[in-house]
Enzyme design. Sequence first.
Site, PDB file in Angstrom:
ATOM      1  CB  SER A  52      -0.920   0.028   1.235  1.00 46.53           C
ATOM      2  OG  SER A  52      -0.156   0.123   2.419  1.00 46.53           O
ATOM      3  N   GLY A  53       0.229   2.384  -0.222  1.00 47.70           N
ATOM      4  CA  GLY A  53       0.879   3.685  -0.062  1.00 47.70           C
ATOM      5  C   GLY A  53       2.136   3.890  -0.874  1.00 47.70           C
ATOM      6  CB  ILE A  54       5.293   5.616   0.035  1.00 45.01           C
ATOM      7  CG1 ILE A  54       4.641   6.961   0.377  1.00 45.01           C
ATOM      8  CG2 ILE A  54       6.661   5.852  -0.592  1.00 45.01           C
ATOM      9  CD1 ILE A  54       5.335   7.723   1.494  1.00 45.01           C
TER      10      ILE A  54
ATOM     11  CG  ASP B 134       2.676  -5.383   2.892  1.00 44.10           C
ATOM     12  OD1 ASP B 134       2.855  -4.199   2.568  1.00 44.10           O
ATOM     13  OD2 ASP B 134       1.970  -5.729   3.860  1.00 44.10           O
TER      14      ASP B 134
ATOM     15  CE1 TYR C  16       6.240   7.746  11.688  1.00 45.19           C
ATOM     16  CE2 TYR C  16       6.616  10.122  11.636  1.00 45.19           C
ATOM     17  CZ  TYR C  16       6.391   8.922  10.972  1.00 45.19           C
ATOM     18  OH  TYR C  16       6.341   8.893   9.597  1.00 45.19           O
TER      19      TYR C  16
ATOM     20  CE  LYS D  91       9.378   7.103   9.850  1.00 43.51           C
ATOM     21  NZ  LYS D  91       9.615   6.009   8.886  1.00 43.51           N
TER      22      LYS D  91
ATOM     23  CB  VAL E  66       2.462  11.163   1.864  1.00 41.66           C
ATOM     24  CG1 VAL E  66       2.139  10.418   0.576  1.00 41.66           C
ATOM     25  CG2 VAL E  66       3.814  11.850   1.763  1.00 41.66           C
TER      26      VAL E  66
ATOM     27  CB  THR F 295       0.011   6.773   3.366  1.00 38.12           C
ATOM     28  OG1 THR F 295       0.285   7.207   4.711  1.00 38.12           O
ATOM     29  CG2 THR F 295       0.962   7.468   2.398  1.00 38.12           C
TER      30      THR F 295
END
Length: 266
Positions: free
Chosen positions: A22-24, A43, A163, A167, A196, A198
């Site tokens: 999914s997503g990016i 995945d 988070y 990152k 984004v 998502t």
Amino acid sequence: MTDYAKLFRLDGKHALVIGAGSGIGRESALALSAHGAQVTCADRDLAAAESTASTRDLTIAGELGAPDISAYQLDILDDDAIIRAAAELDPVDVLVFTAATNVRKRILDYTNDEFDRVVSLNLRASFQLIRAFGKQMAERGSGSIIGFSSIRGTTVEPGQSVYAATKAGLVQLLRTAAAELGPSGVRANAIAPGVVETPLTAQIKANPAWYDAYAQKGALSRWAQPSELAGAVVYLASDASSFVTGSVLAVDGGWTAVDGRFDPPN
């Protein structure tokens, strides 16, 4: 003489995309395939990975000699599964990992279990992927590792502590990989997206005021679509970035370049 027409081509390369369901991750897998790479869509949700693999334009997939795109079930929270994937899959030339999670809570409200959950997926799993596939790349003398950081790796807001820490940590992990594996011909870089659309940001999209506030923060005054990150992935995977390593490529619509949300009068 360099053939600039083929600068972004990935013919003969095998790309493993983690989080391709999914997503990016999904858009990255499709873009890499379109540029000639053999792609493994990995995945935890095998059905989602299979959906990505089957989405590729049938006219391309049906061409003689078109690169293979396949699905592979992989839970990157399982160390043994990562080691097994490195042994089972064809040699990986390009590693892309996009899988991440977030628990939006203030520091004082965070539980130990929530902390461990975010760190385990966002940072520890990345560490294990870099070790398993980076080792193989170094032994072969080439490779490109591409991890997804975030604007939160440099700019924070309340409720994003763990988070953001993961990152930022991922950036330093990739920079260290660039330093250690560079002499063996392996490059390692991070992409730092802005906002984004998502599954991970569905909570924000459901709140119009929150969604609009984020849209107005960047220079382009809008959110990105996952497909708008795919070009950065292809660039870092290809010979177009052959002298790029240890870098953070911001694809954030100007978020980290613009100071504040107020436009002062002239």
